[in-house]
Design an enzyme around this catalytic site. Structure first.
Site, short mmCIF file in Angstrom:
data_model
loop_
_atom_site.label_atom_id
_atom_site.label_comp_id
_atom_site.label_asym_id
_atom_site.label_seq_id
_atom_site.Cartn_x
_atom_site.Cartn_y
_atom_site.Cartn_z
N GLU A 28 0.84 -1.21 0.00
CA GLU A 28 0.00 0.00 0.00
C GLU A 28 0.87 1.26 0.00
O GLU A 28 2.09 1.19 0.24
CB GLU A 28 -0.92 0.02 1.22
CG GLU A 28 -0.18 0.08 2.55
CD GLU A 28 -0.99 0.72 3.67
OE1 GLU A 28 -1.50 1.84 3.48
OE2 GLU A 28 -1.10 0.09 4.74
N ASP A 141 -17.02 5.37 13.81
CA ASP A 141 -15.81 5.28 12.99
C ASP A 141 -15.33 3.84 12.90
O ASP A 141 -14.69 3.30 13.80
CB ASP A 141 -14.72 6.19 13.60
CG ASP A 141 -13.52 6.34 12.68
OD1 ASP A 141 -13.46 5.64 11.65
OD2 ASP A 141 -12.64 7.17 13.00
N SER A 143 -13.28 1.48 10.08
CA SER A 143 -12.52 1.59 8.83
C SER A 143 -13.16 0.78 7.71
O SER A 143 -13.62 -0.35 7.91
CB SER A 143 -11.10 1.09 9.05
OG SER A 143 -10.40 1.08 7.83
N ALA A 144 -13.12 1.36 6.52
CA ALA A 144 -13.59 0.64 5.33
C ALA A 144 -12.71 -0.58 5.03
O ALA A 144 -13.10 -1.45 4.25
CB ALA A 144 -13.60 1.59 4.13
N ASP A 145 -11.55 -0.66 5.67
CA ASP A 145 -10.69 -1.85 5.49
C ASP A 145 -11.44 -3.12 5.87
O ASP A 145 -11.25 -4.17 5.25
CB ASP A 145 -9.44 -1.77 6.40
CG ASP A 145 -8.47 -0.67 5.98
OD1 ASP A 145 -8.69 -0.02 4.94
OD2 ASP A 145 -7.50 -0.45 6.73
N LYS A 162 -3.55 -2.02 15.59
CA LYS A 162 -2.87 -1.36 16.70
C LYS A 162 -3.86 -0.90 17.75
O LYS A 162 -5.05 -0.79 17.51
CB LYS A 162 -1.98 -0.25 16.20
CG LYS A 162 -2.59 1.05 15.87
CD LYS A 162 -1.52 2.07 15.69
CE LYS A 162 -0.61 1.74 14.52
NZ LYS A 162 -1.32 1.69 13.25
N1 PSU Z 1 -2.19 1.49 10.32
C1 PSU Z 1 -0.89 1.82 10.41
N2 PSU Z 1 -0.34 2.65 9.51
C2 PSU Z 1 -1.06 3.16 8.50
C3 PSU Z 1 -2.44 2.78 8.37
C4 PSU Z 1 -2.96 1.95 9.31
O1 PSU Z 1 -0.22 1.38 11.32
O2 PSU Z 1 -0.52 3.92 7.70
C5 PSU Z 1 -3.24 3.28 7.21
C6 PSU Z 1 -3.56 2.10 6.27
O3 PSU Z 1 -3.44 2.57 4.94
C7 PSU Z 1 -4.99 1.76 6.60
C8 PSU Z 1 -5.53 3.13 6.90
O4 PSU Z 1 -5.68 1.15 5.55
O5 PSU Z 1 -4.50 3.76 7.64
C9 PSU Z 1 -6.82 3.07 7.69
O6 PSU Z 1 -7.38 4.33 7.71
P1 PSU Z 1 -8.89 4.50 8.24
O7 PSU Z 1 -8.81 4.13 9.68
O8 PSU Z 1 -9.20 5.95 8.01
O9 PSU Z 1 -9.73 3.58 7.42
MN MN Z 2 -12.36 6.06 9.83
#
Ligand code: PSU
Ligand code: MN
Length: 309
Positions: A28, A141, A143-145, A162
Site C-alpha cells: 500500500e 468510525d 474503517s472501510a478496510d 494497533k
Molecule cells: N495502520 C498503520 N499505519 C497506517 C495505516 C494503518 O499502522 O498507515 C493506514 C492504512 O493505509 C490503513 C488506513 O488502511 O491507515 C486506515 O485508515 P482509516 O482508519 O481511516 O480507514
Molecule cells: Mn475512519
C-alpha cells in the site's frame, strides 16, 4: 478487456511475473504518504520492496497517479509520493474521483486490496489494518478496510491491529463478516507495537506451507473475501504494552479535543504517537513492516510452489 483495465498501469516487471505465474506481493502507499514522516517513509518503501525480492517474489507498490492506477512504482514515484504534501488518502469511496480528476492518491488497505484484485495479485503486505475505533459508539468510525476484507479476495499480511483501535470489536466485526484471522506463530492477536493482546485467535499456524494451503483451499472453495494473516512484531523490536497504551489513550483523548474526524483520525494518531514516544513507535513500525514483508514474500512463494504440484 474488462472496463477497469483501461485505468490499470502495471509495471513491466510485475506484468511479466504475473504472466509467468511468479509470486507477486502488493504494497500500500498510505503508509508512505500518511503513515510515516519523510524521509523514513521512502527508506521503508524501498527496503520493503527489497525484502520481498530477497524471498523470490516481485513487489508491486500501488498508488494513483495521473488518472491511472499504478501497480508497481519506480523509485522516482516512491520519492514523489513520500515528499508531496498533496497526496489524497484514497479508500474505496475516493477511488473514482481521484482517478477521474487526476489527483495524486495513496491507497489504504481497502483500496490496495481492490487494485490488487484488479491486477490479479493475491498477496498484500502492510503494517496494520484499520478497524473499529475506540469510542465508535459516538463516532461510528469503522474503517472501510474491514468491509473490504469481507468482500475482496486478497490475503493481507499485517502485524495485527494497533491499540489505537478497539481490538475486541474489530475482531467481532471480522468474525461477523466471515474473515479468517490466522495467527502466524502466535496464538493471540498481536497488537502492532506489541506481540500480544488478550484476544485469543481461533486459528494459528506455525508453518508458511500451512498458510499457503489455507489460501489455496479458500480459493478452491470459491469463498469471497480476504484472509488476514497476523504476524507479530519481532521480540527485540516490540514496545512495552502498558507504556504504549498510556500514550495511545492520551492521543485518542487529544484527537477528540481537537475535533479530528473521518480519514484524518488514523494519520493524526500515528503522528502523535511518534512524537510522544520520541520516535520509538516509528522504529517499531518499521521493524514490523519489514518482518511482514519477509513473511509475505515467503507466503507468495510457498503458494506458487504449492500451485505447481
Ligand atoms: N495502520 C498503520 N499505519 C497506517 C495505516 C494503518 O499502522 O498507515 C493506514 C492504512 O493505509 C490503513 C488506513 O488502511 O491507515 C486506515 O485508515 P482509516 O482508519 O481511516 O480507514
Ligand atoms: Mn475512519
Amino acid at each position: 478487456m474488462k472496463t477497469f483495465e483501461q485505468f490499470l498501469d502495471i509495471k513491466q516487471e510485475v506484468k511479466e511475473a504475473l504472466k509467468n505465474n511468479l509470486p507477486v506481493v502488493a504494497l500500500e502507499s498510505t503508509i508512505i504518504s500518511h503513515g510515516m514522516p519523510y524521509p523514513d517513509n521512502v527508506v521503508m518503501a524501498k527496503k520493503v520492496e527489497q525484502l520481498i525480492r530477497e524471498q523470490g517474489a516481485v513487489p508491486a507498490t500501488i498508488a494513483i497517479m495521473d488518472g491511472r492506477i499504478k501497480v508497481g512504482l519506480t523509485d522516482e514515484d516512491l520519492e514523489t509520493l513520500a515528499k508531496s504534501k498533496h497526496v489524497v488518502k484514497v479508500s474505496r469511496r475516493d477511488m473514482a474521483s481521484v482517478i477521474a480528476l487526476k489527483e495524486m492518491g495513496a491507497t489504504t488497505v481497502a483500496s490496495t486490496m481492490i487494485c490488487a484484485e484488479m491486477a490479479n495479485i493475491k498477496f498484500f503486505v502492510t503494517g496494520g489494518i484499520g478497524g473499529v475505533h475506540k469510542g465508535y459508539e459516538e463516532t461510528l468510525d469503522v474503517s472501510a478496510d474491514l468491509e473490504e476484507l469481507a468482500q475482496t479476495n486478497v490475503t493481507v499480511i499485517c502485524a495485527g491491529a494497533k491499540a489505537i483501535l478497539d481490538l475486541p470489536r474489530t475482531m467481532e466485526y471480522l468474525e461477523t463478516k466471515g474473515v479468517s484471522v490466522v495467527g502466524y506463530q502466535t496464538k493471540v492477536l498481536p497488537a502492532f507495537y506489541t506481540r500480544t493482546s488478550d484476544i485469543e485467535l481461533r486459528l494459528h499456524v506455525d508453518k508458511i506451507e500451512d498458510l499457503a494451503k489455507i489460501v489455496y483451499t479458500k480459493e478452491q472453495l470459491n469463498l469471497k473475501g480476504g484472509l488476514l494473516v497476523a504476524n507479530p512484531i519481532p521480540e527485540k523490536d516490540s514496545l512495552d504494552g502498558a507504556y504504549m497504551n498510556d500514550i495511545i489513550d492520551r492521543a485518542v483523548k487529544q484527537s477528540v479535543k481537537d475535533h479530528v474526524q473521518g480519514k484524518d483520525v488514523t494519520p493524526y494518531l500515528l503522528k502523535k504517537i511518534v512524537e510522544e514516544t520520541k520516535g520509538k513507535s516509528l522504529q517499531a513500525n518499521l521493524a514490523l513492516v519489514y518482518n511482514n514483508a519477509v513473511v509475505g514474500g515467503k507466503l507468495a512463494k510457498a503458494y506458487q510452489d504449492l500451485h505447481k504440484k
